[in-house]
Design a protein around this motif. Sequence first.
Motif, PDB file in Angstrom:
ATOM      1  N   ASN A  37       0.820  -1.213   0.000  1.00  0.00           N
ATOM      2  CA  ASN A  37       0.000   0.000   0.000  1.00  0.00           C
ATOM      3  C   ASN A  37       0.857   1.269   0.000  1.00  0.00           C
ATOM      4  O   ASN A  37       0.409   2.312  -0.469  1.00  0.00           O
ATOM      5  N   LYS A  40       1.292   2.430  -3.501  1.00  0.00           N
ATOM      6  CA  LYS A  40       0.060   2.711  -4.241  1.00  0.00           C
ATOM      7  C   LYS A  40      -0.457   4.078  -3.811  1.00  0.00           C
ATOM      8  O   LYS A  40      -1.378   4.180  -3.006  1.00  0.00           O
ATOM      9  N   PRO A  41       0.131   5.154  -4.339  1.00  0.00           N
ATOM     10  CA  PRO A  41      -0.322   6.480  -3.905  1.00  0.00           C
ATOM     11  C   PRO A  41      -1.735   6.778  -4.391  1.00  0.00           C
ATOM     12  O   PRO A  41      -2.150   6.340  -5.464  1.00  0.00           O
ATOM     13  N   GLN A  42      -2.477   7.512  -3.580  1.00  0.00           N
ATOM     14  CA  GLN A  42      -3.834   7.896  -3.964  1.00  0.00           C
ATOM     15  C   GLN A  42      -3.795   9.008  -5.013  1.00  0.00           C
ATOM     16  O   GLN A  42      -4.642   9.084  -5.878  1.00  0.00           O
ATOM     17  N   GLN A  46       2.153  11.718  -6.688  1.00  0.00           N
ATOM     18  CA  GLN A  46       3.060  11.258  -5.640  1.00  0.00           C
ATOM     19  C   GLN A  46       3.651   9.910  -6.031  1.00  0.00           C
ATOM     20  O   GLN A  46       3.042   9.137  -6.766  1.00  0.00           O
ATOM     21  N   ASN A  49       2.542   6.476  -0.996  1.00  0.00           N
ATOM     22  CA  ASN A  49       1.376   6.814  -0.196  1.00  0.00           C
ATOM     23  C   ASN A  49       1.870   7.173   1.206  1.00  0.00           C
ATOM     24  O   ASN A  49       2.259   6.300   1.977  1.00  0.00           O
ATOM     25  N   TYR A  50       1.888   8.453   1.520  1.00  0.00           N
ATOM     26  CA  TYR A  50       2.426   8.907   2.798  1.00  0.00           C
ATOM     27  C   TYR A  50       1.612   8.408   3.995  1.00  0.00           C
ATOM     28  O   TYR A  50       2.161   8.139   5.055  1.00  0.00           O
ATOM     29  N   ASP A  51       0.296   8.260   3.820  1.00  0.00           N
ATOM     30  CA  ASP A  51      -0.527   7.743   4.916  1.00  0.00           C
ATOM     31  C   ASP A  51      -0.139   6.303   5.251  1.00  0.00           C
ATOM     32  O   ASP A  51      -0.009   5.940   6.422  1.00  0.00           O
TER      33      ASP A  51
END
Length: 101
Positions: A37, A40-42, A46, A49-51
């Motif tokens: 995940n 897999k950037p939103q 980017q 995915n920093y979150d």
Amino acid sequence: MKILTLGEDDMQLLKAIKPFMSSKGQGIIDTFTMVMNIFKPQDPQQKINYDALTEFLTIMNESYESQKALKKVEKNSSEEQTASPKSHDVENLLNVLADKK
């Protein structure tokens, strides 16, 4: 650098077989899913995915802190131990990522 990720069908299959695995296998699937995940950037602009990265680092830090606490209890030492530089590095990285939000 382009990171190839698993398709959504493959991820769903991993999640479907997870309940039939040992607890160690389930933990590996959880970690693998979390790492996948991260890449897999939103937002297509980017690269990561920093979150998901923040969540992963938080879980790793919690694991490290719990192991450290367990060792401290096992030693039955009354003197305070200073935190390792690695712990501070992870904490600083989490703070930087939180500021980016």
